[in-house]
Design a protein around this motif. Structure first.
Motif, mmCIF file in Angstrom:
data_model
loop_
_atom_site.group_PDB
_atom_site.id
_atom_site.type_symbol
_atom_site.label_atom_id
_atom_site.label_comp_id
_atom_site.label_asym_id
_atom_site.label_seq_id
_atom_site.Cartn_x
_atom_site.Cartn_y
_atom_site.Cartn_z
ATOM 1 N N PRO A 231 0.825 -1.224 0.000
ATOM 2 C CA PRO A 231 0.000 0.000 0.000
ATOM 3 C C PRO A 231 0.850 1.262 0.000
ATOM 4 O O PRO A 231 1.868 1.341 0.680
ATOM 5 C CB PRO A 231 -0.823 -0.128 1.283
ATOM 6 C CG PRO A 231 -0.090 -1.109 2.125
ATOM 7 C CD PRO A 231 0.577 -2.053 1.193
ATOM 8 N N LYS A 232 0.424 2.228 -0.774
ATOM 9 C CA LYS A 232 1.111 3.519 -0.847
ATOM 10 C C LYS A 232 0.311 4.633 -0.183
ATOM 11 O O LYS A 232 0.870 5.637 0.235
ATOM 12 C CB LYS A 232 1.399 3.874 -2.306
ATOM 13 C CG LYS A 232 2.355 2.915 -3.011
ATOM 14 C CD LYS A 232 2.656 3.376 -4.425
ATOM 15 C CE LYS A 232 3.586 2.420 -5.152
ATOM 16 N NZ LYS A 232 4.879 2.255 -4.451
ATOM 17 N N THR A 233 -1.021 4.471 -0.154
ATOM 18 C CA THR A 233 -1.892 5.464 0.474
ATOM 19 C C THR A 233 -2.595 4.839 1.669
ATOM 20 O O THR A 233 -2.629 3.611 1.823
ATOM 21 C CB THR A 233 -2.951 5.973 -0.508
ATOM 22 O OG1 THR A 233 -3.859 4.892 -0.815
ATOM 23 C CG2 THR A 233 -2.311 6.483 -1.799
ATOM 24 N N TYR A 234 -3.162 5.683 2.497
ATOM 25 C CA TYR A 234 -3.864 5.164 3.665
ATOM 26 C C TYR A 234 -5.097 4.369 3.265
ATOM 27 O O TYR A 234 -5.437 3.369 3.907
ATOM 28 C CB TYR A 234 -4.234 6.303 4.618
ATOM 29 C CG TYR A 234 -3.084 6.703 5.507
ATOM 30 C CD1 TYR A 234 -2.865 6.059 6.718
ATOM 31 C CD2 TYR A 234 -2.196 7.715 5.129
ATOM 32 C CE1 TYR A 234 -1.800 6.411 7.535
ATOM 33 C CE2 TYR A 234 -1.133 8.069 5.948
ATOM 34 C CZ TYR A 234 -0.934 7.409 7.144
ATOM 35 O OH TYR A 234 0.130 7.755 7.948
ATOM 36 N N GLY A 235 -5.782 4.782 2.198
ATOM 37 C CA GLY A 235 -6.933 4.016 1.734
ATOM 38 C C GLY A 235 -6.535 2.596 1.362
ATOM 39 O O GLY A 235 -7.215 1.623 1.722
ATOM 40 N N GLN A 236 -5.430 2.460 0.637
ATOM 41 C CA GLN A 236 -4.928 1.141 0.274
ATOM 42 C C GLN A 236 -4.512 0.358 1.523
ATOM 43 O O GLN A 236 -4.744 -0.851 1.616
ATOM 44 C CB GLN A 236 -3.750 1.272 -0.681
ATOM 45 C CG GLN A 236 -4.108 1.839 -2.044
ATOM 46 C CD GLN A 236 -2.884 2.175 -2.879
ATOM 47 O OE1 GLN A 236 -1.745 2.013 -2.438
ATOM 48 N NE2 GLN A 236 -3.111 2.669 -4.091
ATOM 49 N N LEU A 237 -3.917 1.047 2.474
ATOM 50 C CA LEU A 237 -3.496 0.392 3.713
ATOM 51 C C LEU A 237 -4.694 -0.162 4.473
ATOM 52 O O LEU A 237 -4.676 -1.320 4.939
ATOM 53 C CB LEU A 237 -2.751 1.393 4.592
ATOM 54 C CG LEU A 237 -2.356 0.902 5.990
ATOM 55 C CD1 LEU A 237 -1.277 -0.171 5.906
ATOM 56 C CD2 LEU A 237 -1.877 2.070 6.855
ATOM 57 N N PHE A 238 -5.746 0.627 4.600
ATOM 58 C CA PHE A 238 -6.915 0.186 5.344
ATOM 59 C C PHE A 238 -7.576 -1.001 4.653
ATOM 60 O O PHE A 238 -7.945 -1.988 5.303
ATOM 61 C CB PHE A 238 -7.911 1.337 5.498
ATOM 62 C CG PHE A 238 -7.367 2.505 6.281
ATOM 63 C CD1 PHE A 238 -6.511 2.314 7.354
ATOM 64 C CD2 PHE A 238 -7.710 3.811 5.931
ATOM 65 C CE1 PHE A 238 -6.007 3.392 8.075
ATOM 66 C CE2 PHE A 238 -7.214 4.889 6.651
ATOM 67 C CZ PHE A 238 -6.365 4.676 7.724
#
Length: 430
Positions: free
Chosen positions: A178-185
């Motif tokens: 993940p590169k963004t927080y949305g992807q991380l979540f």
């Protein structure tokens, strides 16, 4: 010393409210001026923290080169131990005994600048601004004050390690962390579901730099109050609460420290964690199955900019040898001397163009090389998200309130409202 990101900030953070400097008066009463005009001559007292043991030869050579370049100058190098460095600064400032050039971090320089003891280098040495990375030069801008109050020196940043095998086992692409927080979540929820709650993505709740990387406005434009309880801040805590409820955030995240999170990563019960070259070497020796599957990626962010940890050199506004002090601080932080220092230890120059050197762009097959290349790439555009006025007490207040939100004792909004209220109270008493 300082050289991991955690170590670099641990000493600086100790300052907290210790450096109130009530004996030194307001920013208008510190004496001296921000002019560095005049002949470069005299004895410059130069203070670092915890560098002499490992880097004595480097600094002695550096000083000799400066004295050769500027006949009539002499540099008296003072190296203080890391322990109680902030208290030592406070005592010297109160007694009027601050050295001419002082090794600081932004939170260390803030009370000195506020007391009128730090030279505004935007005025005294602004001609050198273009020699440094923009984010590094701005790193010693201070809330509520105009100018820059230290030359940027060495930098660091915190790349993330991730476990490629755990990603693959969860059906996630191990080559696309993940590169963004949305992807991380999203990835964290998927991993928790696939592992039936046995594997968490992370082991820590968000700290102030996470709010910055998420895109939250941490303070108002005047630097007079904290604002991280705005909608984006509430959104971030809400998403972390979802991770916690789904067991995508480690069950001990509310009490975990960096060392505990590192153990969780080594035990392969979490999938992502910050790390450095020394961690890689440890994993190679103690956890070879993990070591074979470690990927390195910048910390997630929504801003396109990673977090920067920075050290600087402040010039004492009351110095009796201002031209020499400014010249020496600039000399220490010029491109050549910063590059030489980076060859001594894993830090990164703050000077423009230095990070394009093959030393920072080509891996050499070592663990240190892997981390160095990844970190150098991220640090080019990194910024220091942590406000210089954000004390250790404030960090504890934020952590405690976020923990209450994770536990459902407070709503994310109420928890952040209370955290901001306490941090603003502490700010007024600083």
């Amino acid at each position: 010393m300082r050289m991991s990101t955690r170590a670099a900030t641990a000493v600086a953070v100790a300052l907290g409210s210790a450096l109130v400097l009530t004996a030194c008066g307001s920013s208008d009463s510190g004496g001296g001026s921000d002019s560095a005009e005049g002949k470069v001559e005299g004895t410059v007292d130069f203070q670092t923290w915890n560098l002499k043991t490992n880097f004595k030869d480097y600094f002695q050579g550096l000083i000799a080169d400066f004295e050769k370049k500027y006949p009539g100058t002499e540099v008296n190098w003072i190296d203080q131990p890391a322990e109680n460095y902030a208290n030592k600064l406070s005592a010297d400032a109160a007694a009027g005994d601050l050295p001419d050039v002082v090794n600081v971090a932004p939170d260390l320089v803030y009370p000195l600048a506020k007391a009128g003891l730090a030279m505004n280098l935007e005025e005294a040495a602004g001609k050198y601004r273009g020699e440094y990375l923009p984010g590094a030069w701005k790193s010693h801008e201070l809330p509520g004050m105009d100018g820059v109050y230290a030359f940027p020196w060495y930098l660091n940043t915190g790349p993330m390690f991730y476990n490629k095998k755990l990603f693959a086992d969860a059906g996630l692409d191990p080559e696309k962390p993940p590169k963004t927080y949305g992807q991380l979540f999203d990835s964290g929820i998927d991993m928790a579901k696939r592992s039936k709650g046995k594997i968490a993505m992370l082991a820590n709740i968000p700290a102030v730099e996470d709010f910055g990387r998420y895109g939250v406005e941490l303070m108002d434009e005047q630097g007079a109050r904290f604002t991280f309880n705005e909608a984006k801040g509430v959104e971030l805590v809400t998403e972390y609460k979802k991770l916690y409820d789904a067991k995508a955030l480690d069950s001990q995240a509310l009490t975990n420290q960096a060392e505990g999170a590192g153990r969780k990563f080594q035990q392969q019960s979490i999938a992502m964690n910050p790390g450095g070259a020394l961690d890689l070497q440890k994993y190679k020796k103690e956890a070879p199955s993990l070591y074979r599957n470690i990927g390195i990626t910048p910390a997630v962010n929504n801003t396109g900019k990673d977090n920067m940890y920075v050290q600087g050199l402040m010039v004492n506004k009351q110095s009796k040898v201002k031209p020499a002090a400014v010249a020496f601080a600039h000399f220490v932080t010029n491109a050549k001397n910063q590059m030489d220092f980076a060859h001594e230890v894993t830090v990164f120059p703050s000077t423009e163009g230095s990070l394009d050197d093959p030393f920072f762009t080509k891996e050499d097959g070592t663990d240190e090389g892997r981390v160095k290349v990844a970190a150098a790439k991220a640090i080019k555009t990194a910024v220091n998200y942590t406000p210089a006025v954000f004390s250790e007490q404030m960090k504890v207040a934020l952590r405690n309130e976020v923990a209450k939100a994770m536990q459902g004792k407070k709503s994310p909004k109420q928890a952040l409202d209370d955290a901001v209220a306490e941090c603003n109270r502490l700010l007024k008493t600083a």
